[in-house]
Design an enzyme around this catalytic site. Sequence first.
Site, short mmCIF file in Angstrom:
data_model
loop_
_atom_site.label_atom_id
_atom_site.label_comp_id
_atom_site.label_asym_id
_atom_site.label_seq_id
_atom_site.Cartn_x
_atom_site.Cartn_y
_atom_site.Cartn_z
N ARG A 1 0.88 -1.14 0.05
CA ARG A 1 0.09 -0.13 0.05
C ARG A 1 0.92 1.15 -0.09
O ARG A 1 0.56 2.15 0.70
CB ARG A 1 -0.85 0.09 1.08
N SER B 1 -10.99 -0.96 3.26
CA SER B 1 -10.12 -1.18 4.29
C SER B 1 -9.95 0.35 4.79
O SER B 1 -9.46 1.06 4.32
CB SER B 1 -8.88 -1.65 4.16
N GLU C 1 -5.49 3.59 6.47
CA GLU C 1 -5.03 3.62 5.09
C GLU C 1 -5.82 4.78 4.52
O GLU C 1 -5.31 5.32 3.58
CB GLU C 1 -5.58 2.20 4.40
N1 EPU Z 1 -10.86 -11.67 9.70
C1 EPU Z 1 -11.29 -11.32 11.09
N2 EPU Z 1 -12.49 -10.69 11.12
C2 EPU Z 1 -13.03 -9.97 10.04
C3 EPU Z 1 -12.43 -9.87 8.85
C4 EPU Z 1 -11.29 -10.82 8.75
O1 EPU Z 1 -10.85 -11.99 11.87
O2 EPU Z 1 -13.77 -9.31 10.52
C5 EPU Z 1 -9.46 -12.59 9.47
C6 EPU Z 1 -9.94 -13.35 8.52
O3 EPU Z 1 -10.56 -14.43 9.08
C7 EPU Z 1 -8.54 -13.67 7.71
C8 EPU Z 1 -7.80 -12.20 7.71
O4 EPU Z 1 -8.61 -11.53 8.85
O5 EPU Z 1 -8.05 -14.54 8.13
C9 EPU Z 1 -7.81 -11.49 6.54
O6 EPU Z 1 -9.07 -10.84 6.06
P1 EPU Z 1 -9.47 -10.84 4.51
O7 EPU Z 1 -8.97 -11.99 4.05
O8 EPU Z 1 -10.79 -10.46 4.40
O9 EPU Z 1 -8.39 -9.52 4.09
P2 EPU Z 1 -7.79 -8.25 4.97
O10 EPU Z 1 -6.41 -8.37 5.45
O11 EPU Z 1 -9.01 -7.73 6.17
C10 EPU Z 1 -6.81 -7.16 2.66
C11 EPU Z 1 -7.19 -5.62 1.92
C12 EPU Z 1 -8.36 -5.82 1.18
C13 EPU Z 1 -8.23 -7.04 0.35
C14 EPU Z 1 -8.42 -8.24 1.14
C15 EPU Z 1 -8.13 -9.64 0.32
C16 EPU Z 1 -5.61 -4.38 3.61
C17 EPU Z 1 -5.65 -3.08 4.06
N3 EPU Z 1 -6.77 -4.71 2.72
O12 EPU Z 1 -7.98 -7.08 3.95
O13 EPU Z 1 -8.38 -4.39 0.63
O14 EPU Z 1 -9.55 -7.05 -0.39
O15 EPU Z 1 -7.15 -8.10 2.02
O16 EPU Z 1 -7.07 -9.70 -0.37
O17 EPU Z 1 -4.48 -4.97 2.98
C18 EPU Z 1 -9.02 -2.42 0.60
O18 EPU Z 1 -7.61 -2.26 0.70
O19 EPU Z 1 -9.88 -1.27 0.51
C19 EPU Z 1 -9.38 -3.60 0.60
C20 EPU Z 1 -10.68 -3.84 0.57
#
Ligand code: EPU
Length: 336
Positions: free
Chosen positions: A163, A236, A332
Site C-alpha cells: 500500500r 479497508s 489507510e
Molecule cells: N478477519 C477477521 N475478522 C473480520 C475480517 C477478517 O478476523 O471481520 C480475518 C480473516 O479471518 C482472515 C484475515 O482477517 O484470516 C484477513 O481477512 P481478509 O482476507 O478479509 O483481508 P484483510 O486483510 O482484512 C486485505 C486488504 C483488502 C483486500 C483483502 C483481500 C488491506 C488493508 N486490505 O484485507 O483490501 O480486499 O485483503 O486480499 O490490506 C482495501 O484495501 O480497501 C481492501 C478491501
Amino acid sequence: MNVLRNISLLPYNTFGIDEEAECLVEYDTIEELGDILGDTAYPRPLLHIGDGSNLLFLKKYEGTILKSRIKTLEVVDQDEKHITVRVGSGWDMDTFIQHCIRQGWYGLENLSLIPGQVGASAVQNIGAYGVEVCEHISAVHCIAVEDRVGHTYDNAECGYAYRHSIFKTPDMRGRMIVTHVDYRLSKTFEPRLSYGPLKSAASQIPNLTAEALRDIIVDIRTRKLPDPKVTGNAGSFFMNPIVPREHFEHILSANPAMPYYEVDSDHIKIPAAWMIEQCGWKGRSLGPAGVHPHQALVLVNNGGAKGHDIVNLCNSIIDDVQQRFGITLHPEVNFI
Ligand code: EPU
C-alpha cells in the site's frame, strides 16, 4: 473541462460525507491540467483526488480539488507473450480490468471490483487476493505541479511496497500528478490462487477462465464488503500492521488461532480485522459511525456521519487495539 464552485463533495467521496469544496475541476487532457496548474485564479492549495474511495473529508475544502477524466488507452509495446498499455489516469480501474479481460490481457483479475481510478492505483499500490498492482506496472507518467514538466518513473523508481509508493512520501505527495500508467500484462491466463478462499472456489470450476475468476472475486467482495452506493465506506480503513517476529510470537502464544502472513524472516503481517474483531468492535457503532458486521476492517457511515464521527470511532479502535495487542493501527484512508 468542468469547473464547479462551492459544491457539496457528497458525489465525490464514497464515505458519503457531506462537506463542501470551494472549487472542483474535472479535466479531460494533459493540456487542460497544465492550464489549471498555471492559472492562479484557481484557489490554492490544490488537492488531487481519484474516485474519492480512500478519503475522509473533515471540513470544507478551501482550495481547488482536481479530478482526472483522462480516458485514453494505447498499446505501447507487445510481443507474443506480453502487452504494455498506456492508460489515462481517469479510467475507472474496474472498467479497465473488464476491458483487459475482454481483450485477453491478463494479470489484474484479482483486483476486480476494487473502487478507484487508474491514477490512484499507481499511487496507492492497490492489492487484493494475493496480487498487488505494482507487479504489473512498468511505468508511471506524471506532471510536476510546480513547473508542469513531465516525468516518467519506471517500476523500481516508484518504490513500491505494501500500500505504498514514492508518490505517498512527504517529498512527493502533492508535487506530482499521475496522468498515465503503463501496465504490462500477459497474453496467457495464469490464475493466481494463493488466497485460500479463492483456491477452494476456483477448484469447483473445470477449465477456469479469467471471466470465471473475476466472477468469484466479485462474489467474495460483494458478500464481505458494503456497497458504497448503499452504505458509505472507504474499503479497508486501516492497513494491516507488519510487526517484528518477537512481538508477533508473544501475541501468538496467547492467541494460537490468530491468522497471519509472513512478510520476511523477521516480519509478520497480522490482519487488523482480526484484532478489531477480538476487541469486540465488529458490527458495533459509535454514534453514526460503525464497524461493518461482515468485515471488521471497514468503517461505515450509518447515515449522516461527519468526518469527526468516523475519526472518533477510528481513535477508539486504535486505543483498544493498542491496549490489548501493543500494536498501533494506521489508517489507510487519507484524512483531508
Ligand atoms: N478477519 C477477521 N475478522 C473480520 C475480517 C477478517 O478476523 O471481520 C480475518 C480473516 O479471518 C482472515 C484475515 O482477517 O484470516 C484477513 O481477512 P481478509 O482476507 O478479509 O483481508 P484483510 O486483510 O482484512 C486485505 C486488504 C483488502 C483486500 C483483502 C483481500 C488491506 C488493508 N486490505 O484485507 O483490501 O480486499 O485483503 O486480499 O490490506 C482495501 O484495501 O480497501 C481492501 C478491501
